[in-house]
Design a protein around this motif. Sequence first.
Motif, PDB file in Angstrom:
ATOM      1  N   GLN A   4       0.821  -1.201   0.000  1.00 29.54           N
ATOM      2  CA  GLN A   4       0.000   0.000   0.000  1.00 29.54           C
ATOM      3  C   GLN A   4       0.864   1.264   0.000  1.00 29.54           C
ATOM      4  O   GLN A   4       2.048   1.233   0.288  1.00 29.54           O
ATOM      5  N   ARG A   5       0.203   2.369  -0.337  1.00 25.44           N
ATOM      6  CA  ARG A   5       0.875   3.663  -0.306  1.00 25.44           C
ATOM      7  C   ARG A   5       1.380   3.948   1.110  1.00 25.44           C
ATOM      8  O   ARG A   5       0.686   3.682   2.080  1.00 25.44           O
ATOM      9  N   PRO A   6       2.578   4.454   1.266  1.00 23.27           N
ATOM     10  CA  PRO A   6       3.151   4.652   2.597  1.00 23.27           C
ATOM     11  C   PRO A   6       2.304   5.571   3.483  1.00 23.27           C
ATOM     12  O   PRO A   6       1.708   6.536   3.016  1.00 23.27           O
ATOM     13  N   TYR A   7       2.276   5.224   4.750  1.00 23.04           N
ATOM     14  CA  TYR A   7       1.636   6.078   5.749  1.00 23.04           C
ATOM     15  C   TYR A   7       2.667   7.068   6.289  1.00 23.04           C
ATOM     16  O   TYR A   7       3.865   6.806   6.284  1.00 23.04           O
ATOM     17  N   ASP A   8       2.170   8.169   6.794  1.00 22.42           N
ATOM     18  CA  ASP A   8       3.058   9.092   7.506  1.00 22.42           C
ATOM     19  C   ASP A   8       3.380   8.565   8.896  1.00 22.42           C
ATOM     20  O   ASP A   8       4.510   8.682   9.376  1.00 22.42           O
ATOM     21  N   ALA A   9       2.373   7.963   9.533  1.00 20.37           N
ATOM     22  CA  ALA A   9       2.552   7.421  10.882  1.00 20.37           C
ATOM     23  C   ALA A   9       1.810   6.101  11.015  1.00 20.37           C
ATOM     24  O   ALA A   9       0.619   6.012  10.689  1.00 20.37           O
ATOM     25  N   LEU A  10       2.519   5.092  11.477  1.00 20.65           N
ATOM     26  CA  LEU A  10       1.935   3.781  11.750  1.00 20.65           C
ATOM     27  C   LEU A  10       2.138   3.503  13.236  1.00 20.65           C
ATOM     28  O   LEU A  10       3.272   3.528  13.736  1.00 20.65           O
ATOM     29  N   ILE A  11       1.053   3.264  13.938  1.00 25.37           N
ATOM     30  CA  ILE A  11       1.099   3.102  15.389  1.00 25.37           C
ATOM     31  C   ILE A  11       0.633   1.705  15.748  1.00 25.37           C
ATOM     32  O   ILE A  11      -0.464   1.282  15.360  1.00 25.37           O
ATOM     33  N   ILE A  12       1.474   0.981  16.491  1.00 25.08           N
ATOM     34  CA  ILE A  12       1.148  -0.377  16.930  1.00 25.08           C
ATOM     35  C   ILE A  12       0.762  -0.312  18.408  1.00 25.08           C
ATOM     36  O   ILE A  12       1.595  -0.083  19.272  1.00 25.08           O
ATOM     37  N   GLY A  13      -0.514  -0.488  18.675  1.00 24.75           N
ATOM     38  CA  GLY A  13      -0.989  -0.452  20.053  1.00 24.75           C
ATOM     39  C   GLY A  13      -1.745   0.818  20.359  1.00 24.75           C
ATOM     40  O   GLY A  13      -1.281   1.921  20.068  1.00 24.75           O
ATOM     41  N   SER A  14      -2.925   0.683  20.996  1.00 25.78           N
ATOM     42  CA  SER A  14      -3.794   1.847  21.207  1.00 25.78           C
ATOM     43  C   SER A  14      -3.894   2.222  22.679  1.00 25.78           C
ATOM     44  O   SER A  14      -4.960   2.564  23.178  1.00 25.78           O
ATOM     45  N   GLY A  15      -2.773   2.158  23.390  1.00 26.86           N
ATOM     46  CA  GLY A  15      -2.776   2.518  24.799  1.00 26.86           C
ATOM     47  C   GLY A  15      -2.881   4.006  25.029  1.00 26.86           C
ATOM     48  O   GLY A  15      -3.289   4.786  24.159  1.00 26.86           O
ATOM     49  N   GLN A  16      -2.458   4.438  26.226  1.00 27.15           N
ATOM     50  CA  GLN A  16      -2.621   5.832  26.626  1.00 27.15           C
ATOM     51  C   GLN A  16      -1.742   6.783  25.824  1.00 27.15           C
ATOM     52  O   GLN A  16      -1.938   8.000  25.877  1.00 27.15           O
ATOM     53  N   ALA A  17      -0.779   6.248  25.091  1.00 27.80           N
ATOM     54  CA  ALA A  17       0.014   7.073  24.179  1.00 27.80           C
ATOM     55  C   ALA A  17      -0.450   6.904  22.741  1.00 27.80           C
ATOM     56  O   ALA A  17      -0.560   7.875  21.990  1.00 27.80           O
ATOM     57  N   GLY A  18      -0.727   5.686  22.347  1.00 30.53           N
ATOM     58  CA  GLY A  18      -1.031   5.392  20.954  1.00 30.53           C
ATOM     59  C   GLY A  18      -2.285   6.051  20.439  1.00 30.53           C
ATOM     60  O   GLY A  18      -2.314   6.600  19.323  1.00 30.53           O
ATOM     61  N   THR A  19      -3.344   6.031  21.231  1.00 31.28           N
ATOM     62  CA  THR A  19      -4.618   6.601  20.778  1.00 31.28           C
ATOM     63  C   THR A  19      -4.540   8.114  20.567  1.00 31.28           C
ATOM     64  O   THR A  19      -4.890   8.612  19.486  1.00 31.28           O
ATOM     65  N   PRO A  20      -4.081   8.895  21.556  1.00 28.07           N
ATOM     66  CA  PRO A  20      -3.996  10.348  21.304  1.00 28.07           C
ATOM     67  C   PRO A  20      -2.957  10.701  20.248  1.00 28.07           C
ATOM     68  O   PRO A  20      -3.123  11.687  19.523  1.00 28.07           O
ATOM     69  N   LEU A  21      -1.886   9.892  20.136  1.00 32.20           N
ATOM     70  CA  LEU A  21      -0.869  10.173  19.128  1.00 32.20           C
ATOM     71  C   LEU A  21      -1.445   9.995  17.732  1.00 32.20           C
ATOM     72  O   LEU A  21      -1.213  10.816  16.829  1.00 32.20           O
ATOM     73  N   ALA A  22      -2.200   8.926  17.531  1.00 29.15           N
ATOM     74  CA  ALA A  22      -2.833   8.696  16.234  1.00 29.15           C
ATOM     75  C   ALA A  22      -3.761   9.849  15.876  1.00 29.15           C
ATOM     76  O   ALA A  22      -3.763  10.346  14.745  1.00 29.15           O
TER      77      ALA A  22
END
Length: 480
Positions: A4-22
């Motif tokens: 697929q076309r590259p993402y700017d940001a790929l986040i593995i895990g939706s914890g207390q950092a991952g969710t707001p960062l996404a």
Amino acid sequence: MALQRPYDALIIGSGQAGTPLASAFAKAGQKVVLIESTHIAGCCVNEGCTPTKTLITSGRVAHLTQRGPDYGIHTSKENETNQVLVDMKKVRQRKRDIVESFRGGSEKRLKDAGVEVLMGKAGFVSPTTVHVVTGGGQGSEKILTAKNIFINVGERPATPSLQGIKKLSKERVLDSTSIQELDAVPEKLVVIGGGYVGVEFAQLFGRLGSTVTVLQRAKQLLPREDQEVAQALKEILEDEGVVIKLESEAVGVDSVSENGSFTLSVKHAGAEQQIEGTHILFAAGRVPNTESLNLEAAGIETNARGYIVANEFLQTTAGHVYVLGDVKGPPAFTHISYDDFRIIKANLLPESPEAPKLGTTGRLVPYVVYTDPQLGHVGLHEHEARKQFPEKNIKTAKMPMAWVARALETDESKGLMKAVVDGDSGEILGFTCLGIEGGEVMAVVQMAIMGGVRYQKLQDAVWAHPSLAESLNNLWGFLE
């Protein structure tokens, strides 16, 4: 599998950092994908802070209900013993409802920000490429590439290791996640581990009606704390009926009865003894969720315990791969994970080109143990201060909560305050409050430390009366 076309940001895990960062990256106009293997919002919302503190509140209500006669309050004339009936299914459902509400809020936040969410397991192919399997391993496979990759996969309870443990049914062998799903109060609960998790659950289930025994290898509960603080907490738990065995180690399960109860061999005070239990909680360790990430393919180093190595800017050895939260090692606090998000956001999405780069070095980390009373701490403990600053004139002040007017008025006067200061400069180096709303009292002193306020300013301040904060007038008079 198409690339697929590259993402700017790929986040593995939706914890207390991952969710707001996404959400932050998506709101900045970047193409973002969040990969989550289990459930949105991570450990804190689903198995950690939110559900456990919800359960602990039910335990506190049970405790205060039992204490009603101390305040002149009786539930009925016929019930002078004031026995409390616990509906564990209702307690559990209240916990589930709050977790679902919090998780739903996180899901909505991601959706509103335009984050693409994939439920599946991720593993590295290269420093910029990730392989994802969706649908619980039975779904589709995707290869994703990204400019920056962020790991926020957290930890999980360590697998129980004890001779004879397989004799017990799985419903009776518990960890910090499974114990929250019980639909009945255990008759006799054995807690392995006297750390933060162990003492919270020990007190909770003791208040709900369990007979609780805590086995702790160390010479005190909460080994990080100063000895007198740990001893005070031990006495508080023992006053509520919790049996605590220090310098003790579970050897193995000896026998199991037809009704499922068991006998456990324990080494204690140089001898072996047996204790009875119906359930056993393993609360003595956690491990990082790194084994399935194929970190070697990205050149990401880990330490001997499997935690990801990072610099102060949260960069891994892969450069454009960053790590946030518990998976990089202790201290494993939710607020650390969220502050990691703050650092990454400030550095990669700066408000201005001139904004200074932020790092983790020197950040002040508070924490609260949610026993009742709470144990709040910030800064250095006495033993840490004396080791770190042998040249300073270290002084300490200790004052029992029984000398705090507000605590006496509420009849919740157990515990103590302790402060560590530089006796020459007046700088506050550390503070602990084991007492009613200990975390909130600690936060007052934390603000003083952050602002460079000397203890004399707190000593001379005009605090509202009656309040817990006004104890900060008197504490410093005990410096020695």
